[in-house]
Scaffold this motif. Structure first.
Motif, PDB file in Angstrom:
ATOM      1  N   ARG A   1       0.842  -1.200   0.000  1.00 15.87           N
ATOM      2  CA  ARG A   1       0.000   0.000   0.000  1.00 15.87           C
ATOM      3  C   ARG A   1       0.877   1.250   0.000  1.00 15.87           C
ATOM      4  NH1 ARG A   1      -5.297   1.729   1.609  1.00 15.87           N
ATOM      5  NH2 ARG A   1      -5.372   3.855   0.776  1.00 15.87           N
ATOM      6  N   ARG A   2       0.513   2.201  -0.837  1.00 14.66           N
ATOM      7  CA  ARG A   2       1.260   3.456  -0.973  1.00 14.66           C
ATOM      8  C   ARG A   2       0.493   4.565  -0.263  1.00 14.66           C
ATOM      9  NH1 ARG A   2       4.830   5.500  -5.333  1.00 14.66           N
ATOM     10  NH2 ARG A   2       4.680   7.780  -5.428  1.00 14.66           N
ATOM     11  N   PHE A   3       1.208   5.374   0.508  1.00 14.19           N
ATOM     12  CA  PHE A   3       0.597   6.483   1.234  1.00 14.19           C
ATOM     13  C   PHE A   3       1.381   7.769   0.988  1.00 14.19           C
ATOM     14  CE2 PHE A   3      -0.669   2.861   3.935  1.00 14.19           C
ATOM     15  CZ  PHE A   3      -2.018   3.123   4.122  1.00 14.19           C
ATOM     16  N   THR A   4       0.663   8.880   1.037  1.00 14.56           N
ATOM     17  CA  THR A   4       1.289  10.186   1.228  1.00 14.56           C
ATOM     18  C   THR A   4       1.528  10.356   2.722  1.00 14.56           C
ATOM     19  OG1 THR A   4       0.129  11.088  -0.683  1.00 14.56           O
ATOM     20  CG2 THR A   4       0.992  12.659   0.913  1.00 14.56           C
TER      21      THR A   4
ATOM     22  N   SER B   1      11.030   9.071  -7.133  1.00 18.73           N
ATOM     23  CA  SER B   1      10.155  10.004  -7.832  1.00 18.73           C
ATOM     24  C   SER B   1      10.336   9.829  -9.337  1.00 18.73           C
ATOM     25  CB  SER B   1      10.502  11.441  -7.432  1.00 18.73           C
ATOM     26  OG  SER B   1      11.810  11.768  -7.889  1.00 18.73           O
TER      27      SER B   1
ATOM     28  N   ASP C   1      11.277   9.925  -3.323  1.00 19.35           N
ATOM     29  CA  ASP C   1      10.102  10.792  -3.425  1.00 19.35           C
ATOM     30  C   ASP C   1       9.754  11.368  -2.046  1.00 19.35           C
ATOM     31  OD1 ASP C   1       7.884  12.126  -4.255  1.00 19.35           O
ATOM     32  OD2 ASP C   1       6.708  10.345  -4.766  1.00 19.35           O
TER      33      ASP C   1
ATOM     34  N   ASP D   1       8.054  15.293   3.935  1.00 19.10           N
ATOM     35  CA  ASP D   1       6.804  15.178   3.190  1.00 19.10           C
ATOM     36  C   ASP D   1       7.082  14.365   1.931  1.00 19.10           C
ATOM     37  OD1 ASP D   1       4.727  17.161   4.463  1.00 19.10           O
ATOM     38  OD2 ASP D   1       6.617  18.264   4.405  1.00 19.10           O
TER      39      ASP D   1
ATOM     40  N   HIS E   1       6.085  10.300  -0.194  1.00 15.16           N
ATOM     41  CA  HIS E   1       5.323   9.066  -0.355  1.00 15.16           C
ATOM     42  C   HIS E   1       6.136   7.890   0.175  1.00 15.16           C
ATOM     43  CE1 HIS E   1       3.524  11.724  -3.448  1.00 15.16           C
ATOM     44  NE2 HIS E   1       2.408  11.167  -3.022  1.00 15.16           N
TER      45      HIS E   1
ATOM     46  N   THR F   1      -2.795   8.046  -1.259  1.00 21.39           N
ATOM     47  CA  THR F   1      -2.160   8.684  -2.413  1.00 21.39           C
ATOM     48  C   THR F   1      -3.191   8.890  -3.503  1.00 21.39           C
ATOM     49  OG1 THR F   1      -0.014   7.715  -1.893  1.00 21.39           O
ATOM     50  CG2 THR F   1      -0.356   8.434  -4.154  1.00 21.39           C
ATOM     51  N   GLN F   2      -3.242  10.102  -4.022  1.00 21.32           N
ATOM     52  CA  GLN F   2      -4.199  10.406  -5.089  1.00 21.32           C
ATOM     53  C   GLN F   2      -3.743   9.744  -6.391  1.00 21.32           C
ATOM     54  OE1 GLN F   2      -7.076  12.073  -4.540  1.00 21.32           O
ATOM     55  NE2 GLN F   2      -6.483  12.104  -2.386  1.00 21.32           N
ATOM     56  N   THR F   3      -4.647   9.070  -7.027  1.00 23.74           N
ATOM     57  CA  THR F   3      -4.342   8.469  -8.322  1.00 23.74           C
ATOM     58  C   THR F   3      -4.657   9.453  -9.435  1.00 23.74           C
ATOM     59  OG1 THR F   3      -6.568   7.515  -8.444  1.00 23.74           O
ATOM     60  CG2 THR F   3      -4.826   6.150  -7.502  1.00 23.74           C
TER      61      THR F   3
END
Length: 223
Positions: A100-103, A152, A158, A185, A187, A220-222
């Protein structure tokens, strides 16, 4: 677990006192939690982590995470501009899965230990000042705590590392404490859900009583 957003009144006497000495800020926050026997470790028993964030226009909010439900009515009069906003952290915990990817945002205290010759040999922790060292510190914490920082589109990790105002604790004797926090800040990607959950609930790095270690996540926004 609970996550609280406190919108602080920067003109209040309590805020002006606390922002000048991080020991006072810690004590003010802990007043919202039940007293424990003297043998208990007060902050860690309640799982309290906190962070100050500056928000537009020129406001300051304080995020507080804890295992124990807080009673914010115990805070000094006038400290808050509006009522505390409290929510459960359970939806975030439920979302943690491998891959799972998060900001994320993290204010941390990246340091290294050096040997100091001062009569007798001893070791001393010093802050990491160079951007590359600060990023390497976080990547190392990811290895320890079950996450990686992906590359990134330009190639580097990133994540950005920003120096923020020092945290000063004047009341520790014989030497006051000075913390040089860094705000990260970027990901991340979860690699070990159990280790990552522990990091999320107990904090990352040192100076957890003094505004460091709280890891905040958002989907995370896709595109």
């Amino acid at each position: 677990m609970f996550l609280t957003k406190l919108t602080l009144n920067q003109q209040s006497p309590a805020f002006l006192r606390d922002v000048a000495d991080v020991h006072d800020m810690h004590r003010t926050l802990m007043s919202a939690y039940p007293e424990l026997p003297p043998t208990a470790t007060y902050r860690s028993a309640h799982g309290v982590l906190w962070r100050l964030d500056t928000v537009a226009p020129a406001g300051i909010v304080q995020y507080v995470q804890s295992h124990t439900a807080p009673d914010w009515a115990r805070l000094p009069d006038g400290l808050l501009l509006k009522s505390a906003e409290v929510r459960s952290l359970q939806p975030v915990l439920d979302a943690i899965k491998a891959g799972r990817r998060f900001t994320f945002r993290l204010v941390a205290n990246p340091t290294r230990c050096i040997r100091v010759e001062n009569g007798a040999e001893k070791h001393q922790r010093v802050p990491l000042r160079q951007h590359a060292e600060q990023i390497a510190w976080l990547i190392g914490k990811g290895d320890q705590h079950g996450f990686v920082i992906p590359a990134s589109r330009q190639g580097p990790p990133d994540v950005t590392a920003s120096t923020i105002p020092r945290l000063i604790g004047k009341k520790r004797q014989p030497h006051p404490i000075t913390i040089a926090p860094v705000r990260y800040d970027g990901h991340l990607v979860v690699t070990d859900p159990a280790a990552f959950t522990t990091a999320l609930t107990t904090g990352i790095g040192r100076a957890k009583s003094y505004g460091c270690g709280l890891l905040s996540l958002a989907p995370t926004q896709t595109r």
